[in-house]
Scaffold this motif. Structure first.
Motif, mmCIF file in Angstrom:
data_model
loop_
_atom_site.group_PDB
_atom_site.id
_atom_site.type_symbol
_atom_site.label_atom_id
_atom_site.label_comp_id
_atom_site.label_asym_id
_atom_site.label_seq_id
_atom_site.Cartn_x
_atom_site.Cartn_y
_atom_site.Cartn_z
ATOM 1 N N ASP A 45 0.833 -1.207 0.000
ATOM 2 C CA ASP A 45 0.000 0.000 0.000
ATOM 3 C C ASP A 45 0.867 1.256 0.000
ATOM 4 O O ASP A 45 0.545 2.234 -0.675
ATOM 5 N N GLY A 46 1.963 1.221 0.755
ATOM 6 C CA GLY A 46 2.860 2.368 0.778
ATOM 7 C C GLY A 46 3.438 2.664 -0.602
ATOM 8 O O GLY A 46 3.469 3.817 -1.043
ATOM 9 N N ARG A 99 2.136 1.852 -3.451
ATOM 10 C CA ARG A 99 1.042 2.287 -4.329
ATOM 11 C C ARG A 99 0.704 3.761 -4.090
ATOM 12 O O ARG A 99 0.566 4.537 -5.044
ATOM 13 N N GLU A 100 0.590 4.151 -2.834
ATOM 14 C CA GLU A 100 0.242 5.537 -2.522
ATOM 15 C C GLU A 100 1.376 6.484 -2.903
ATOM 16 O O GLU A 100 1.128 7.593 -3.407
ATOM 17 N N ASP A 121 3.469 6.033 -5.312
ATOM 18 C CA ASP A 121 3.457 6.125 -6.772
ATOM 19 C C ASP A 121 2.367 7.069 -7.262
ATOM 20 O O ASP A 121 2.500 7.675 -8.330
ATOM 21 N N GLN A 122 1.318 7.213 -6.480
ATOM 22 C CA GLN A 122 0.225 8.118 -6.851
ATOM 23 C C GLN A 122 0.491 9.560 -6.426
ATOM 24 O O GLN A 122 -0.345 10.430 -6.654
ATOM 25 N N ALA A 178 1.603 10.699 -3.193
ATOM 26 C CA ALA A 178 1.373 11.096 -1.804
ATOM 27 C C ALA A 178 2.523 11.961 -1.291
ATOM 28 O O ALA A 178 3.694 11.679 -1.554
ATOM 29 N N LYS A 191 4.224 12.220 1.307
ATOM 30 C CA LYS A 191 4.640 11.548 2.526
ATOM 31 C C LYS A 191 5.945 10.803 2.279
ATOM 32 O O LYS A 191 6.250 10.426 1.145
ATOM 33 N N TYR A 202 7.303 7.327 3.529
ATOM 34 C CA TYR A 202 6.827 6.146 4.230
ATOM 35 C C TYR A 202 7.969 5.465 4.986
ATOM 36 O O TYR A 202 8.988 5.109 4.394
#
Length: 404
Positions: free
Chosen positions: A381-382, A384-385, A387-388, A390, A392, A394
């Motif tokens: 999930d980290g 994926r986010e 790559d979109q 985010a 942040k 991680y």
């Protein structure tokens, strides 16, 4: 110990957490055989991971934009507790909490003697330089894991002086393995100093680290360029100015609106080879940032280039890009007498001093990059986010150490 859980690349856009063998005090087969040296590593230590981070360089692999094979273990940003030591380790002790530079270095070769630990000659038979969990970097097991083996431990480990203080500041200290030194290296090699005006291309974690580093080096104004609103907002959250590259217009004009002039004293490329042109829906154009920073850096300026450029990119936009050959306007840089600093950051040149800034409340790197903790099983999930887009950084917490 019976096993070690580690994040593994499974093909473009896919990672999983797999169980592999618990680390041994041995060099990878690639290294020992390729260099003709002993496999046994009594100079090594095994660390239990306290924190390990997802890096933009990892994301290039996970996007399928390198030649990384399926099964490549991931992770080179490592902070952990020493739990096992080889017989030849003299100064590290079990229980020490340490930062591990992402560049693996022997401490004994000509490059290490010169402080160029990013291009050590004794850790990768394929080329100078090695890293944990990275394609073509020597076959070293990645550190997005429960445990990891660190060779030449006395040379590579940076021990934190106080365990309780280290755990209290772990979200800052975990950035010492890569992005804080890398961002600082970008700003430092760009010549940032007291009163400088600075342009940083890219508001991902390395760009934000470079921007914070530029502030620490005394910049009067730091301008960060990106296309994503949340990342630009993150840059503004710690005092940077921003330019929105998703909007049409010349970068020089955008800088003039902020600075009153269309150029800067120092410029940093924190984007690398997956750069895009300016404007909504712009296509990938890998030389965009390099040409941008040459266009807006004053004559005689230095350009820091911590952004990653590769020699093999299966997804390159053309046959040139696929081998790392991009359309840089070198004549422009030559005419302006620019100097360029590229390559892996030699982390050991900076990590101890940056540690001292963190421990003495002079640097707030976790805040600057918006450090966000996730469990090891949340790695997919980290990725994926991230790559979109985010805004942040991680931080993987494999043993639930950070919260408790």
């Amino acid at each position: 110990m019976s096993g070690n859980r580690v994040v593994v690349y499974q093909g473009p856009g896919e990672v999983s957490v797999e169980t592999i063998d618990y680390p041994k005090l041995e060099l990878p087969d690639d290294v020992a055989t390729g260099l003709g040296i002993k496999k046994a590593a009594p100079h090594a230590a095994i660390l239990k991971l306290v924190a390990t981070n997802i890096c933009g360089s990892d994301q290039h692999m996970v996007r399928g934009r390198t030649t990384a094979p399926v099964g490549q273990t991931l992770g080179h940003e490592i902070t952990g507790e020493v739990v096992e030591l080889g017989d030849d380790v003299l100064f590290a002790k079990e229980g020490d909490i340490c930062s591990v530079p992402f560049n693996i270095a022997c401490g004994r070769c000509r490059m290490c003697d010169e402080g160029k630990t990013g291009i050590c000659l004794n850790v990768n038979p394929a080329r100078a330089g090695a890293a944990y969990g990275y394609v073509d970097m020597g076959g070293w097991i990645g550190g997005q894991a429960e445990y990891v083996m660190v060779p030449y431990a006395d040379f590579n480990l940076l021990r934190f002086p106080d365990r309780d203080q280290a755990l209290e500041k772990i979200l800052d200290l975990t950035m010492l393995s890569d992005i804080f030194p890398t961002g600082y290296h970008g700003a430092y090699t760009a010549g940032v100093t007291t009163g400088s005006t600075v342009y940083v291309a890219g508001a991902g974690p390395v760009g934000l680290a470079a921007a914070h580093a530029a502030q620490l080096l005394g910049a009067s104004v730091v301008v960060v360029g990106d296309m994503l609103p949340d990342r630009l907002a993150q840059a503004r959250s710690f005092g940077c100015e921003t330019v929105d590259l998703s909007q049409s217009g010349e970068l020089a004009d955008k800088l003039a609106e902020v600075l009153g002039e269309p150029e800067v004293d120092a410029a940093v490329d924190a984007v690398g080879f997956e750069a895009r042109g300016h404007g909504q829906g712009a296509d990938e154009a890998p030389a965009t940032v390099l040409n941008d920073i040459m266009s807006v850096a004053r004559a005689g300026a230095s350009l820091g280039i911590p952004g990653l450029y590769v020699t093999g990119d299966p997804g390159g936009v053309d046959e040139h890009a696929k081998i790392g050959q991009v359309g840089v306007r070198l004549g422009l840089g030559w005419a302006k007498s620019h100097s360029f600093a590229t390559g892996q950051c030699p982390v050991k040149q900076y990590n101890r001093k940056l540690m001292n800034l963190i421990l003495n409340e002079k640097a707030q790197i976790a805040k600057a990059v918006n450090a966000t903790t996730i469990p090891l099983d949340g790695a997919a999930d980290g990725y994926r986010e991230f790559d979109q887009g985010a805004a942040k950084k991680y931080v993987i917490d494999p043993h639930a150490t950070i919260g408790g």
